[in-house]
Design an enzyme around this catalytic site. Sequence first.
Site, PDB file in Angstrom:
ATOM      1  N   HIS A 182       0.822  -1.210   0.000  1.00 38.71           N
ATOM      2  CA  HIS A 182       0.000   0.000   0.000  1.00 38.71           C
ATOM      3  C   HIS A 182       0.856   1.261   0.000  1.00 38.71           C
ATOM      4  O   HIS A 182       0.372   2.354  -0.323  1.00 38.71           O
ATOM      5  CB  HIS A 182      -0.920  -0.013   1.228  1.00 38.71           C
ATOM      6  CG  HIS A 182      -2.212   0.696   1.037  1.00 38.71           C
ATOM      7  ND1 HIS A 182      -2.334   1.860   0.312  1.00 38.71           N
ATOM      8  CD2 HIS A 182      -3.464   0.422   1.499  1.00 38.71           C
ATOM      9  CE1 HIS A 182      -3.597   2.265   0.331  1.00 38.71           C
ATOM     10  NE2 HIS A 182      -4.299   1.408   1.033  1.00 38.71           N
ATOM     11  N   ASP A 386      -8.300  -8.566 -17.625  1.00 42.88           N
ATOM     12  CA  ASP A 386      -8.503  -9.690 -18.545  1.00 42.88           C
ATOM     13  C   ASP A 386      -7.161 -10.087 -19.145  1.00 42.88           C
ATOM     14  O   ASP A 386      -6.519  -9.301 -19.837  1.00 42.88           O
ATOM     15  CB  ASP A 386      -9.489  -9.270 -19.647  1.00 42.88           C
ATOM     16  CG  ASP A 386      -9.782 -10.378 -20.647  1.00 42.88           C
ATOM     17  OD1 ASP A 386      -9.223 -11.482 -20.516  1.00 42.88           O
ATOM     18  OD2 ASP A 386     -10.579 -10.128 -21.577  1.00 42.88           O
TER      19      ASP A 386
END
Length: 443
Positions: A182, A386
């Site tokens: 993070h 994808d």
Amino acid sequence: MGVFAVTKVSEGPVRPSAATPSETLPLAWVDRYPTHRGLVESVHIYLRRDDAAVEAPCADGGVIVEGKKKNNKPAAAVVRGALADALVHYYPFAGRIVEDERSPGRPAVLCSGEGVYFVEAAANCTLADVNHLERPLLLSKEDLVPCPTPEQWPVEPHNSLAMIQVTTFTCGGFVIGLRTNHAVADGTGAAQFMNAVGDLARGLPEPRVKPIWARDRFPDPDIKPGPLPELPVLPLQYIAFDFPAAYLGKLKAQYAATAGASKICSAFDIVIAKLWQCRTRAIAADPAAAVKLCFFASARQVLGLETGYWGNAIFPVKVSAAAGEVAASSVIELVGVVREAKRRMAGECLRWAEGRTGGADPFQMTFDYESVYVSDWSKLGFNDVDYGYGAPSAAGPLVNCDLISSVIVMRAPAPLAGTRLLASCVTKEHADDFAARMREDLV
């Protein structure tokens, strides 16, 4: 029930596929925030495409399914190769966090080209066998994400920037187990990186979004971060709720009818308003006590950051009201309270950016049972990644913290349409009442 196991077939660093700059890059104020130094773990589930679909061969060995190119190559090999290419564009991810020699005590990114730790794994079961990784998990966290030993990967976890595992299942589906730090990327930034991997896996010459580092252009107010919060001992119960699209549409229409036709609200607004109401009623808090919600909103537009900025660009939105008021309010009324807090965010963010908070740290948090922290995964971009096999059926955090009263908002897994809320925000004594209130009109 059988014994389900995952075998780590191979593991080690994947380095950029071409030469990359060797430099040390500074981190922005929010990147450097103490609570951001650590790995966020998530799983991304990809189902095998329907074998019954009409297929036609492609020249490169793939096939066309319903007008789209389908990749029939092993997922791990495809992701590994695309990752190496993506690291040329996102080369800081191939480095590690070090102390900034120019600003002692501050973390920075050493662009060393060491790579991203990558694991290829295989499960001895189908995704259906393990209930598509619904909770409770039938596979351990260690089965699903990279957990290298110091001998395998000498970079400490809190200094590593990314780790990726591809686990294939006997049904033909696979799961991406992701760990990202993070300190270098918020959820939107991490999803942008993984979408770049997907773009290159599908054969695009370069990522659709050009990455922008530009941490020096991020506000650096002279505000000292507050001390790390104390974590209470709260044995919290895990409960999942699915909000159907029809239910969300009904409440959106009710809000528009009440607030005015030009006023809109989101599924996120609705589910956290209902959560706030039902939880407050279930825990029976002192009517005069303040009950709070906190979530983070993107500050990219507010701060005028360039498209492609992948660092932390978030700002806290805090909502507080007396428990008696929240318990007596309708969900629609509480949606209005949430919307008003979101409206105020831009001004509060700019005051922070300009150092006009009187030294107060808006990112400072207090963790108690009256406060709930919300993380919104529904629009980060992970659901669009994808690799040539279609979009994931589900994407979200691997585990929720059972010490902090918190909830995760994410898209409901396919084939469901709507929003899922993963709640870890009530103790056992309040769990049944809370769950009953949440589900009473979810039809």
